[in-house]
Write an enzyme that holds these catalytic residues in place. Structure first.
Site, PDB file in Angstrom:
ATOM      1  N   TYR A   1      -9.158 -27.161  10.439  1.00 25.10           N
ATOM      2  CA  TYR A   1      -8.995 -28.511   9.990  1.00 25.10           C
ATOM      3  C   TYR A   1      -7.256 -28.982  10.414  1.00 25.10           C
ATOM      4  CZ  TYR A   1     -13.107 -27.888   7.329  1.00 25.10           C
ATOM      5  OH  TYR A   1     -14.506 -27.730   6.823  1.00 25.10           O
TER       6      TYR A   1
ATOM      7  N   HIS B   1     -16.721 -36.459  10.454  1.00 28.79           N
ATOM      8  CA  HIS B   1     -16.541 -35.005  10.250  1.00 28.79           C
ATOM      9  C   HIS B   1     -15.250 -34.549  11.143  1.00 28.79           C
ATOM     10  CE1 HIS B   1     -19.733 -34.684   7.490  1.00 28.79           C
ATOM     11  NE2 HIS B   1     -20.301 -35.319   8.319  1.00 28.79           N
TER      12      HIS B   1
END
Length: 182
Positions: free
Chosen positions: A22, A97
């Site tokens: 991330y 996402h």
């Protein structure tokens, strides 16, 4: 144009958790940069780890905002209720996402949201949010142009109707005048 980014569970930990997936930037820092870059937009951000709060926010904004950008996190793969909330409102939603969910665990490959969103952006990192903003701006511009086009078509139809009525009046006047002369 009014847009909201809605993030689901654990996305409050961006910059801290699983940096290899991330990244190391917090979403708040990224959102600040988006807000500065897109000053022409009324851009908001909401994050919750609670499914009900996400649903309530979708319902709150879904009839008055121009678009919703949603990353429902883990709820993407489990929440029929969030799916139904998106399907129930007028605002179109783009699913985002950060990671490529299709290259991860099998359970992440299924999205309950995709079928009710206009599109999905996956695997581009945080840039996916900006891509969703750009897409929404383009679509809104096109829709606005179609509205203008529709208004012009209606004006032309009114002019045609008015011209036809005037033509009919002229013909009737000529017919009456001709009949009186006979």
């Amino acid at each position: 144009m009014k847009l909201i980014i809605i993030n689901g569970p654990n996305l409050n930990l961006l910059g801290i958790r699983e940096k290899n997936i991330y990244g190391d930037m917090s979403f708040e820092t990224y959102f600040d940069s988006l807000s500065k870059k897109y000053k022409d937009l009324d851009l908001e951000y909401f994050q919750s780890n609670h499914e009900g709060e996400l649903i309530e926010k979708i319902q709150e904004v879904g009839f008055s905002y121009d678009g919703i950008i949603i990353n429902a996190g883990g709820f993407t793969h489990t929440s029929v209720a969030i799916r139904d909330a998106i399907a129930s409102v007028n605002s179109e939603a783009v699913e985002v996402h950060i990671s490529n969910i299709l290259s991860r665990e099998d359970f992440r490959k299924n999205s309950y949201l995709s079928g009710v969103c206009v599109g999905i952006i996956s695997g581009l990192g945080l840039i996916g949010y900006e891509s969703a903003i750009k897409y929404t701006k383009v679509i809104q511009t096109v829709l606005d142009e179609f509205k203008i086009f529709d208004e012009k078509v209606k004006e032309i139809e009114k002019l045609k109707t008015s011209a036809k009525e005037k033509e009919t009046n002229v013909i009737n006047t000529v017919d009456i005048t001709y009949a009186e002369e006979q």
